[in-house]
Write a protein that holds these residues in place. Structure first.
Motif, PDB file in Angstrom:
ATOM      1  N   GLY A 236       0.771  -1.239   0.000  1.00 35.44           N
ATOM      2  CA  GLY A 236       0.000   0.000   0.000  1.00 35.44           C
ATOM      3  C   GLY A 236       0.800   1.285   0.000  1.00 35.44           C
ATOM      4  N   GLU A 237       2.077   1.237  -0.396  1.00 39.18           N
ATOM      5  CA  GLU A 237       2.899   2.449  -0.420  1.00 39.18           C
ATOM      6  C   GLU A 237       2.842   3.124  -1.787  1.00 39.18           C
ATOM      7  N   ASN A 238       3.381   4.350  -1.853  1.00 36.06           N
ATOM      8  CA  ASN A 238       3.464   5.035  -3.137  1.00 36.06           C
ATOM      9  C   ASN A 238       4.505   4.353  -4.022  1.00 36.06           C
ATOM     10  N   VAL A 239       4.590   4.790  -5.257  1.00 39.89           N
ATOM     11  CA  VAL A 239       5.432   4.100  -6.234  1.00 39.89           C
ATOM     12  C   VAL A 239       6.890   4.067  -5.806  1.00 39.89           C
ATOM     13  N   GLU A 240       7.420   5.208  -5.329  1.00 38.57           N
ATOM     14  CA  GLU A 240       8.824   5.281  -4.970  1.00 38.57           C
ATOM     15  C   GLU A 240       9.145   4.402  -3.771  1.00 38.57           C
ATOM     16  N   THR A 241       8.323   4.494  -2.744  1.00 33.88           N
ATOM     17  CA  THR A 241       8.570   3.692  -1.544  1.00 33.88           C
ATOM     18  C   THR A 241       8.400   2.204  -1.841  1.00 33.88           C
ATOM     19  N   SER A 242       7.404   1.884  -2.641  1.00 39.04           N
ATOM     20  CA  SER A 242       7.188   0.485  -3.012  1.00 39.04           C
ATOM     21  C   SER A 242       8.388  -0.057  -3.773  1.00 39.04           C
ATOM     22  N   SER A 257      20.709 -15.899   0.342  1.00 39.89           N
ATOM     23  CA  SER A 257      20.250 -17.148  -0.254  1.00 39.89           C
ATOM     24  C   SER A 257      21.110 -18.321   0.208  1.00 39.89           C
ATOM     25  N   GLY A 258      20.448 -19.392   0.668  1.00 38.70           N
ATOM     26  CA  GLY A 258      21.163 -20.586   1.077  1.00 38.70           C
ATOM     27  C   GLY A 258      21.801 -20.498   2.444  1.00 38.70           C
ATOM     28  N   THR A 259      21.515 -19.440   3.207  1.00 32.15           N
ATOM     29  CA  THR A 259      22.070 -19.292   4.552  1.00 32.15           C
ATOM     30  C   THR A 259      20.936 -19.144   5.564  1.00 32.15           C
ATOM     31  N   LEU A 260      21.295 -19.087   6.838  1.00 39.20           N
ATOM     32  CA  LEU A 260      20.324 -18.841   7.902  1.00 39.20           C
ATOM     33  C   LEU A 260      20.524 -17.452   8.496  1.00 39.20           C
ATOM     34  N   TYR A 261      21.151 -16.552   7.730  1.00 37.79           N
ATOM     35  CA  TYR A 261      21.398 -15.197   8.206  1.00 37.79           C
ATOM     36  C   TYR A 261      20.327 -14.234   7.711  1.00 37.79           C
ATOM     37  N   GLU A 262      20.218 -13.095   8.394  1.00 36.85           N
ATOM     38  CA  GLU A 262      19.196 -12.105   8.081  1.00 36.85           C
ATOM     39  C   GLU A 262      19.819 -10.727   7.848  1.00 36.85           C
ATOM     40  N   ASP A 263      19.247  -9.995   6.911  1.00 34.36           N
ATOM     41  CA  ASP A 263      19.572  -8.583   6.697  1.00 34.36           C
ATOM     42  C   ASP A 263      18.395  -7.735   7.162  1.00 34.36           C
ATOM     43  N   LEU A 264      18.661  -6.473   7.450  1.00 37.94           N
ATOM     44  CA  LEU A 264      17.631  -5.561   7.933  1.00 37.94           C
ATOM     45  C   LEU A 264      17.759  -4.221   7.229  1.00 37.94           C
ATOM     46  N   ALA A 265      16.633  -3.677   6.777  1.00 34.05           N
ATOM     47  CA  ALA A 265      16.619  -2.366   6.128  1.00 34.05           C
ATOM     48  C   ALA A 265      15.579  -1.479   6.786  1.00 34.05           C
ATOM     49  N   PHE A 266      15.942  -0.222   7.045  1.00 33.85           N
ATOM     50  CA  PHE A 266      15.007   0.795   7.516  1.00 33.85           C
ATOM     51  C   PHE A 266      14.772   1.778   6.375  1.00 33.85           C
ATOM     52  N   ILE A 267      13.493   2.030   6.097  1.00 35.19           N
ATOM     53  CA  ILE A 267      13.121   2.958   5.023  1.00 35.19           C
ATOM     54  C   ILE A 267      12.225   4.030   5.616  1.00 35.19           C
ATOM     55  N   ASP A 268      12.659   5.284   5.538  1.00 34.56           N
ATOM     56  CA  ASP A 268      11.825   6.393   6.007  1.00 34.56           C
ATOM     57  C   ASP A 268      10.808   6.701   4.912  1.00 34.56           C
ATOM     58  N   SER A 269       9.543   6.458   5.190  1.00 31.63           N
ATOM     59  CA  SER A 269       8.509   6.587   4.159  1.00 31.63           C
ATOM     60  C   SER A 269       8.219   8.041   3.798  1.00 31.63           C
ATOM     61  N   THR A 270       8.712   8.990   4.595  1.00 27.90           N
ATOM     62  CA  THR A 270       8.476  10.410   4.280  1.00 27.90           C
ATOM     63  C   THR A 270       9.636  11.029   3.515  1.00 27.90           C
ATOM     64  N   THR A 271      10.876  10.636   3.844  1.00 32.75           N
ATOM     65  CA  THR A 271      12.051  11.232   3.189  1.00 32.75           C
ATOM     66  C   THR A 271      12.672  10.313   2.144  1.00 32.75           C
ATOM     67  N   GLY A 272      12.385   9.024   2.227  1.00 31.64           N
ATOM     68  CA  GLY A 272      12.979   8.064   1.314  1.00 31.64           C
ATOM     69  C   GLY A 272      14.345   7.571   1.747  1.00 31.64           C
ATOM     70  N   GLU A 273      14.875   8.096   2.864  1.00 32.10           N
ATOM     71  CA  GLU A 273      16.182   7.654   3.342  1.00 32.10           C
ATOM     72  C   GLU A 273      16.137   6.166   3.674  1.00 32.10           C
ATOM     73  N   THR A 274      17.180   5.442   3.261  1.00 38.12           N
ATOM     74  CA  THR A 274      17.248   4.005   3.481  1.00 38.12           C
ATOM     75  C   THR A 274      18.584   3.630   4.087  1.00 38.12           C
ATOM     76  N   LEU A 275      18.555   2.883   5.195  1.00 37.04           N
ATOM     77  CA  LEU A 275      19.766   2.385   5.845  1.00 37.04           C
ATOM     78  C   LEU A 275      19.667   0.867   5.960  1.00 37.04           C
ATOM     79  N   VAL A 276      20.805   0.186   5.816  1.00 44.58           N
ATOM     80  CA  VAL A 276      20.810  -1.274   5.751  1.00 44.58           C
ATOM     81  C   VAL A 276      21.870  -1.864   6.669  1.00 44.58           C
ATOM     82  N   GLN A 277      21.521  -2.953   7.349  1.00 44.57           N
ATOM     83  CA  GLN A 277      22.484  -3.786   8.064  1.00 44.57           C
ATOM     84  C   GLN A 277      22.563  -5.116   7.333  1.00 44.57           C
ATOM     85  N   ASP A 278      23.688  -5.364   6.661  1.00 44.60           N
ATOM     86  CA  ASP A 278      23.833  -6.600   5.895  1.00 44.60           C
ATOM     87  C   ASP A 278      25.099  -7.359   6.277  1.00 44.60           C
ATOM     88  N   ALA A 279      25.637  -7.057   7.477  1.00 45.44           N
ATOM     89  CA  ALA A 279      26.884  -7.694   7.896  1.00 45.44           C
ATOM     90  C   ALA A 279      26.767  -8.314   9.285  1.00 45.44           C
TER      91      ALA A 279
END
Length: 391
Positions: A236-242, A257-279
């Protein structure tokens, strides 16, 4: 059981009864934090109630217990599922006459069941439920490992892993039986069964029957197609956020893929800023970075969308829900390696024990056919947790 209650209700209305008596038992549910008064079954059990209105000594049935009986039709209705005849309620009711002696009360009008003894029994039964969930989880893992061994019967590592799971299950079964015996509890062996079943969620359950290693890989062809993008659009988000959510979802699924590890992303739905933890390389866990924690602190409440993957394609955990509440997420998204997507949001504190039970019910409905997905979600949402399954 519901049919039996309706028969009782017909007797009540046909006899012109104004009162009903609710049964009492040791181990009745106690009220959890932030729950309404009627969620504490120990508070209203063993007493008589008026079906309509109230009078001294006879409170109103609906207002006190959350259960209503139509005096004209005899139709009974669970208005509040945390109360009488609601979720996991073992109480019953029957027609009552004020001239009779209430068998659940002493000469002073107090319950014959000791309050502290009831609380202790309830805590023991909750521990019993937790042990049953752990046993079911091990049995599911054994099913998964058995499928892996069918595909590769000479694999020594798989044989060792299967034996380790068998040993764990044996220890769990022994501990469960000992716990029940030592605490005077009846062992509920029907709660330990894990079945495949049929019914709602068949497509998802078929995916869930595959081995854990297979489900840890990106096995759903739709993830790499427009079909998966359309699933993301259902958030249900706008085109950019989606688009951002879709990009982060596919990136983390490919990365893990093929692991039991997880990544995490935070997306600010108002500014579009995106931060990721992938390590963060701890199996089945994810942890935001300092910058991500700062984003939560500095963003407006209910604006940040959190996306993370579940390698085993399991439902959101209680810890996921707690993070959504404390972080004031707009909502959280779990993207599973089998193509299923969960969307969840939490706006108030909730009973973690009940949430665990209801999430387990959702997992069972999705992958084992025990109950329906809709019923499981209804239970979860009554705790103030919004949950959607996009499969």
């Amino acid at each position: 059981m519901a049919v039996a209650y309706q028969v009782t209700n017909r007797y009540i209305t046909e006899g012109g009864c104004e009162l009903v008596l609710v049964s009492a038992h040791l181990g009745a549910r106690t009220r959890g934090e932030n729950q309404p008064e009627l969620a504490g079954h120990d508070r209203w059990q063993g007493r008589a109630y008026r079906i309509r209105g109230s009078e001294p000594g006879y409170p109103n049935l609906l207002e006190t217990t959350g259960y209503d009986i139509d005096p004209e039709t005899g139709e009974g209705r669970v208005v509040n599922p945390l109360g009488l005849h609601g979720y996991n309620c073992r109480h019953s009711h029957k027609p009552w006459d004020r001239r009779l002696r209430n068998p659940y009360l002493d000469e002073n009008g107090d319950l014959t069941i000791d309050t502290e003894e009831n609380r202790q029994r309830y805590r023991l039964e909750q521990r019993q439920r937790a042990m049953e969930r752990a046993i079911r989880q091990t049995r599911r893992q054994l099913q998964v490992k058995a499928l892996e061994l069918e595909a590769d019967p000479e694999n020594a590592d798989l044989q060792a892993e299967y034996s380790a799971l068998e040993n764990r299950l044996s220890r769990q079964d022994e501990a469960y039986n000992r716990f029940c015996q030592e605490n005077g509890l009846a062992a509920q062996y029907e709660r330990l069964r894990v079945t495949d079943g049929d019914g709602q969620g068949k497509q998802v359950r078929e995916q869930g029957k595959r081995t854990e290693q297979e489900r840890s890989a990106i096995i759903s062809p739709s993830i790499k197609t427009a079909e998966y993008r359309r699933k993301i659009d259902q958030l249900g988000e706008n085109v950019e956020t989606s688009r951002t959510i879709w990009q982060q979802a596919t990136q983390m699924l490919n990365h893990r893929s093929g692991t039991l590890y997880e990544d995490l992303a935070f997306i600010d739905s108002t500014t579009g800023e995106t931060l990721v933890q992938d390590a963060y390389n701890v199996e089945r866990a994810c942890m935001p970075t300092k910058r991500m924690k700062s984003m939560l602190l500095n963003s407006e409440p209910n604006t940040v969308i959190a996306v993370h993957n579940h390698p085993g394609s399991s439902v959101p955990s209680v810890e996921d829900l707690k993070a959504a509440l404390s972080g004031k997420y707009k909502y959280g998204v779990v993207v599973c390696h089998n193509g299923v997507i969960f969307k969840y949001s939490v706006r108030n504190k909730f009973d973690a024990d009940l949430a665990n039970i209801f999430l387990d019910s959702l997992q069972d409905a999705l992958y084992n056919g025990n109950g329906t997905i809709a019923d499981a979600i209804e239970k979860i949402e009554y705790l103030g947790i919004s949950m959607e399954v996009i499969s």
